[in-house]
Design a protein around this motif. Structure first.
Motif, PDB file in Angstrom:
ATOM      1  N   GLY A   1      29.151  48.057  43.458  1.00 40.65           N
ATOM      2  CA  GLY A   1      27.931  47.729  42.723  1.00 40.65           C
ATOM      3  C   GLY A   1      26.724  48.377  43.398  1.00 40.65           C
ATOM      4  O   GLY A   1      25.873  48.977  42.735  1.00 40.65           O
ATOM      5  N   LEU A   2      26.697  48.293  44.719  1.00 40.40           N
ATOM      6  CA  LEU A   2      25.575  48.898  45.462  1.00 40.40           C
ATOM      7  C   LEU A   2      25.482  50.406  45.253  1.00 40.40           C
ATOM      8  O   LEU A   2      24.405  50.933  44.976  1.00 40.40           O
ATOM      9  CB  LEU A   2      25.736  48.636  46.964  1.00 40.40           C
ATOM     10  CG  LEU A   2      25.046  47.444  47.575  1.00 40.40           C
ATOM     11  CD1 LEU A   2      25.182  47.492  49.098  1.00 40.40           C
ATOM     12  CD2 LEU A   2      23.561  47.411  47.211  1.00 40.40           C
TER      13      LEU A   2
ATOM     14  N   LYS B   1      20.256  42.002  27.816  1.00 43.09           N
ATOM     15  CA  LYS B   1      19.978  43.312  27.238  1.00 43.09           C
ATOM     16  C   LYS B   1      21.045  44.327  27.684  1.00 43.09           C
ATOM     17  O   LYS B   1      21.505  45.140  26.894  1.00 43.09           O
ATOM     18  CB  LYS B   1      18.584  43.767  27.695  1.00 43.09           C
ATOM     19  CG  LYS B   1      18.099  45.031  27.033  1.00 43.09           C
ATOM     20  CD  LYS B   1      16.700  45.410  27.522  1.00 43.09           C
ATOM     21  CE  LYS B   1      16.445  46.883  27.253  1.00 43.09           C
ATOM     22  NZ  LYS B   1      15.392  47.433  28.135  1.00 43.09           N
ATOM     23  N   ALA B   2      21.410  44.264  28.960  1.00 46.82           N
ATOM     24  CA  ALA B   2      22.440  45.179  29.465  1.00 46.82           C
ATOM     25  C   ALA B   2      23.802  44.503  29.373  1.00 46.82           C
ATOM     26  O   ALA B   2      23.905  43.287  29.497  1.00 46.82           O
ATOM     27  CB  ALA B   2      22.144  45.551  30.911  1.00 46.82           C
ATOM     28  N   LYS B   3      24.810  45.314  29.147  1.00 45.51           N
ATOM     29  CA  LYS B   3      26.166  44.769  29.016  1.00 45.51           C
ATOM     30  C   LYS B   3      26.950  45.001  30.301  1.00 45.51           C
ATOM     31  O   LYS B   3      26.540  45.757  31.181  1.00 45.51           O
ATOM     32  CB  LYS B   3      26.886  45.468  27.856  1.00 45.51           C
ATOM     33  CG  LYS B   3      26.222  45.248  26.511  1.00 45.51           C
ATOM     34  CD  LYS B   3      26.467  43.833  26.014  1.00 45.51           C
ATOM     35  CE  LYS B   3      25.770  43.579  24.690  1.00 45.51           C
ATOM     36  NZ  LYS B   3      25.304  42.193  24.578  1.00 45.51           N
ATOM     37  N   TYR B   4      28.089  44.348  30.371  1.00 45.04           N
ATOM     38  CA  TYR B   4      29.067  44.631  31.423  1.00 45.04           C
ATOM     39  C   TYR B   4      30.427  44.574  30.748  1.00 45.04           C
ATOM     40  O   TYR B   4      30.535  44.131  29.598  1.00 45.04           O
ATOM     41  CB  TYR B   4      28.962  43.609  32.562  1.00 45.04           C
ATOM     42  CG  TYR B   4      29.095  42.172  32.095  1.00 45.04           C
ATOM     43  CD1 TYR B   4      27.968  41.443  31.725  1.00 45.04           C
ATOM     44  CD2 TYR B   4      30.340  41.569  31.997  1.00 45.04           C
ATOM     45  CE1 TYR B   4      28.090  40.134  31.262  1.00 45.04           C
ATOM     46  CE2 TYR B   4      30.458  40.262  31.538  1.00 45.04           C
ATOM     47  CZ  TYR B   4      29.342  39.551  31.178  1.00 45.04           C
ATOM     48  OH  TYR B   4      29.465  38.256  30.722  1.00 45.04           O
TER      49      TYR B   4
ATOM     50  N   GLU C   1      30.932  45.660  38.079  1.00 42.07           N
ATOM     51  CA  GLU C   1      31.441  45.405  39.434  1.00 42.07           C
ATOM     52  C   GLU C   1      30.967  44.033  39.922  1.00 42.07           C
ATOM     53  O   GLU C   1      31.717  43.274  40.515  1.00 42.07           O
ATOM     54  CB  GLU C   1      30.949  46.483  40.418  1.00 42.07           C
ATOM     55  CG  GLU C   1      31.434  47.894  40.093  1.00 42.07           C
ATOM     56  CD  GLU C   1      32.891  48.147  40.497  1.00 42.07           C
ATOM     57  OE1 GLU C   1      33.515  47.272  41.129  1.00 42.07           O
ATOM     58  OE2 GLU C   1      33.402  49.233  40.161  1.00 42.07           O
ATOM     59  N   ILE C   2      29.703  43.736  39.667  1.00 41.64           N
ATOM     60  CA  ILE C   2      29.123  42.500  40.194  1.00 41.64           C
ATOM     61  C   ILE C   2      29.652  41.276  39.440  1.00 41.64           C
ATOM     62  O   ILE C   2      30.041  40.285  40.055  1.00 41.64           O
ATOM     63  CB  ILE C   2      27.575  42.559  40.104  1.00 41.64           C
ATOM     64  CG1 ILE C   2      27.049  43.775  40.877  1.00 41.64           C
ATOM     65  CG2 ILE C   2      26.938  41.274  40.614  1.00 41.64           C
ATOM     66  CD1 ILE C   2      27.548  43.892  42.288  1.00 41.64           C
ATOM     67  N   VAL C   3      29.668  41.364  38.117  1.00 42.74           N
ATOM     68  CA  VAL C   3      30.202  40.233  37.344  1.00 42.74           C
ATOM     69  C   VAL C   3      31.706  40.106  37.608  1.00 42.74           C
ATOM     70  O   VAL C   3      32.247  39.000  37.682  1.00 42.74           O
ATOM     71  CB  VAL C   3      29.911  40.402  35.832  1.00 42.74           C
ATOM     72  CG1 VAL C   3      30.540  39.269  35.026  1.00 42.74           C
ATOM     73  CG2 VAL C   3      28.407  40.444  35.587  1.00 42.74           C
ATOM     74  N   GLY C   4      32.348  41.245  37.819  1.00 42.32           N
ATOM     75  CA  GLY C   4      33.783  41.254  38.099  1.00 42.32           C
ATOM     76  C   GLY C   4      34.151  40.527  39.386  1.00 42.32           C
ATOM     77  O   GLY C   4      35.315  40.166  39.598  1.00 42.32           O
ATOM     78  N   MET C   5      33.179  40.325  40.250  1.00 43.77           N
ATOM     79  CA  MET C   5      33.464  39.572  41.486  1.00 43.77           C
ATOM     80  C   MET C   5      33.763  38.102  41.163  1.00 43.77           C
ATOM     81  O   MET C   5      34.448  37.422  41.932  1.00 43.77           O
ATOM     82  CB  MET C   5      32.260  39.629  42.429  1.00 43.77           C
ATOM     83  CG  MET C   5      31.955  41.023  42.976  1.00 43.77           C
ATOM     84  SD  MET C   5      30.328  41.077  43.784  1.00 43.77           S
ATOM     85  CE  MET C   5      30.691  40.217  45.323  1.00 43.77           C
TER      86      MET C   5
END
Lengths: 315, 245
Positions: A79-80, A104-107, A45-49
């Motif tokens: 995201g929140l 380490k984490a993906k999106y 959600e956050i990267v999608g912004m």
């Protein structure tokens, strides 16, 4: 109680469709899978912004500008909720954000594609949100309570976004030749990456079986992908546009559309960090976080000063 | 053009250009909750701009007997026609600059709109009434940040003082009347200074004195920044003339 008995109670609950809540006992792997999946979802959600935020300053009308800003803001809200849902499993937001920044984490890989024209705003809404919704509708019934409840709220907004995206393409499809070309070009570029959003084929997917047994997922990647193709193959006709797949064809015996082979090499390449915007997306997130550090520190410093002043007053 | 049209356009341009600047934060804010908050303010400003543009379009369409739309006014006028206050077009430096500008802007906007609300033009009065509810929240939000940064860390205090040096010379324009203005802005200055001082006292900030004030925006003499803002904002309407979006 032995682990075996706890596991049995846990699985019984799941089989009876009772939601798992934060304080319930759960297998460590279930906790980890949910943290991984929910935080990955939050990061998406956050990267999608970013790809959509890219067009805010250039939106072609005041109405479109307001719609786009509101949409990107909704994603921040999603995201929140999702970070909060993941926090109920014992992972802090700070840790999750660090994991995103360290790689380490993906999106979702879809956001590693660039938004090149205004029509991409419509195509992202219609195809990317459309693909996301199928996954999310399923997740409204996922076994972990806080995740399921967050998804119910998110789904309402996402389906609105998808309609807005489609409507925006519909306007282009009825517009000038240049607008129609822009519309078709955006569909051509976003179609295959959208199909990749459902993840590897079932035969190649490592996480699917256990997730289905735990009812984290209720449909396989391939089932969801087929559902998406069937839906979009019909909707695209309303736009008078085409999907860039010569093998796309209704199969009367399967009662589904057949479609061509996905370029899995491209999929894995983007997952591994070689997509057109992987570096830029992550850098933009890290930059916002680092440049915001002094703001967050100031807010903390002020609130502790305020606290100690009011303590002094009470004393 | 009549004073009322010019005044309406000034308010429309002002809200749009600050909205455009604030929107640059969307997806880049210092923390998720504040990304959402500044974006809320952006949406309010764009909404206010649209109300004013729509009303100006209605007035112009009537007086010139042709159809003008809100988008024609926002997207097809050029640098010298824009009447926004200069402070709106200054580039975002950092979060301190953004919150302090919002605080100066909204504090003045409230006083101005309270006057506008009393105006005999019922449409302008109605837009003012609706906007005042939003503006009060913008003041609350931005003043809390001014206090937090002023009384936060040494770095935040330095940064907000730097923002103050940049922004203060652009606050005088609020109170310098343009020849078409239907509201007498000069008398609002004293009240504005008081409202700023109250927050500055709490934030540990000092009001600059004897500073030369820039002006010109209201009559279309802008900083060099506006041309770049418009070329981005208006790009699609310029590249595809006459297209509907």
């Amino acid at each position: 109680m032995s682990i075996h008995e706890l596991e049995k109670i846990f699985q019984d609950k799941i089989d009876k469709e009772i939601k798992i809540e934060p304080k319930d006992w759960m297998p460590e792997a279930y906790r980890k899978t949910n943290i991984r999946q929910i935080s990955q979802h939050a990061h998406s959600e956050i990267v999608g912004m970013l790809p959509e935020g890219n067009w805010i300053s250039r939106a072609p009308s005041l109405k479109r500008k307001a719609i786009l800003i509101a949409k990107v803001q909704d994603e921040a809200g999603h995201g929140l909720y999702l970070y909060s849902a993941a926090e109920t499993l014992g992972s802090s937001r700070e840790q999750m954000i660090d994991d995103l920044h360290s790689g380490k984490a993906k999106y979702s890989s879809i956001f590693n594609y660039p938004t090149l024209t205004w029509a991409d705003m419509g195509a992202v809404g219609w195809l990317v949100d459309g693909a996301a919704i199928l996954n999310q509708v399923m997740l409204c019934r996922t076994s972990y309570g806080p995740y399921a409840r967050a998804m119910v709220r998110i789904c309402k907004e996402e389906s609105f976004h998808q309609r807005q995206g489609f409507e925006s393409l519909l306007v282009l499809s009825k517009g000038t030749k240049e607008q129609r070309d822009m519309c078709q070009d955006a569909i051509n570029r976003w179609w295959w990456p959208s199909l990749m959003m459902f993840g590897p084929k079932d035969s190649e997917s490592t996480n699917s079986d256990q997730s289905i047994k735990w009812k984290i997922k209720r449909k396989t990647n391939d089932e969801l992908r087929q559902q998406f193709v069937d839906m979009i193959a019909e909707q695209v006709k309303l736009l008078g546009m085409t999907l860039p797949d010569p093998h796309l064809k209704w199969n009367e015996s399967r009662k589904h559309y057949d479609f061509g082979e996905i370029n899995w090499e491209e999929f894995w390449n983007v997952v591994k960090g070689n997509g057109p915007c992987n570096k830029q997306r992550l850098e933009a997130r890290i930059k916002a976080h680092e440049e915001g550090a002094w703001v967050r520190e100031a807010a903390l410093a002020y609130s502790s000063k305020k606290q100690s002043r009011s303590n002094a007053k009470v004393a | 053009m009549s004073p009322i049209i010019n005044q309406t356009l000034q308010l429309a341009d002002t809200c749009l250009i600050l909205g455009q600047r604030n929107s640059e934060w969307c997806a880049h804010g210092p923390i998720l909750e504040q990304d959402i908050a500044i974006t809320n303010i952006t949406l309010d400003l764009i909404g206010q701009a649209r109300h004013f543009y729509q009303y100006a379009a209605e007035l112009i369409s009537k007086s010139e007997n042709k159809t003008i739309t809100e988008d024609a006014l926002a997207y097809l006028r050029t640098e010298r026609a824009f009447k926004n206050w200069l402070i709106c077009e200054l580039p975002n430096e950092d979060w301190a600059h953004t919150v302090l500008r919002q605080f100066f802007f909204s504090s003045f906007q409230l006083l101005l709109f309270e006057e506008l609300e009393k105006n005999s033009d019922s449409q302008l009065s109605a837009i003012a009434t609706k906007s005042i509810k939003e503006i009060k929240y913008h003041i609350k939000w931005s003043s809390e940040w001014v206090i937090r940064l002023g009384d936060g860390t040494e770095e935040s205090n330095n940064r907000i003082n730097k923002a103050l040096q940049i922004l203060w010379p652009y606050t005088g324009e609020f109170f310098m009347p343009a020849d078409y203005e239907i509201i007498s802005v000069g008398p609002l200055q004293e009240k504005w200074l008081l409202s700023i001082k109250e927050i500055f006292d709490e934030a540990g900030l000092t009001m600059p004195e004897n500073i030369f004030m820039q002006s010109g925006g209201k009559s279309g003499i802008h900083t060099e920044h506006l041309g770049f803002i418009l070329s981005e904002l208006q790009y699609l309407q310029r590249a595809y003339p006459g297209a509907e979006w």
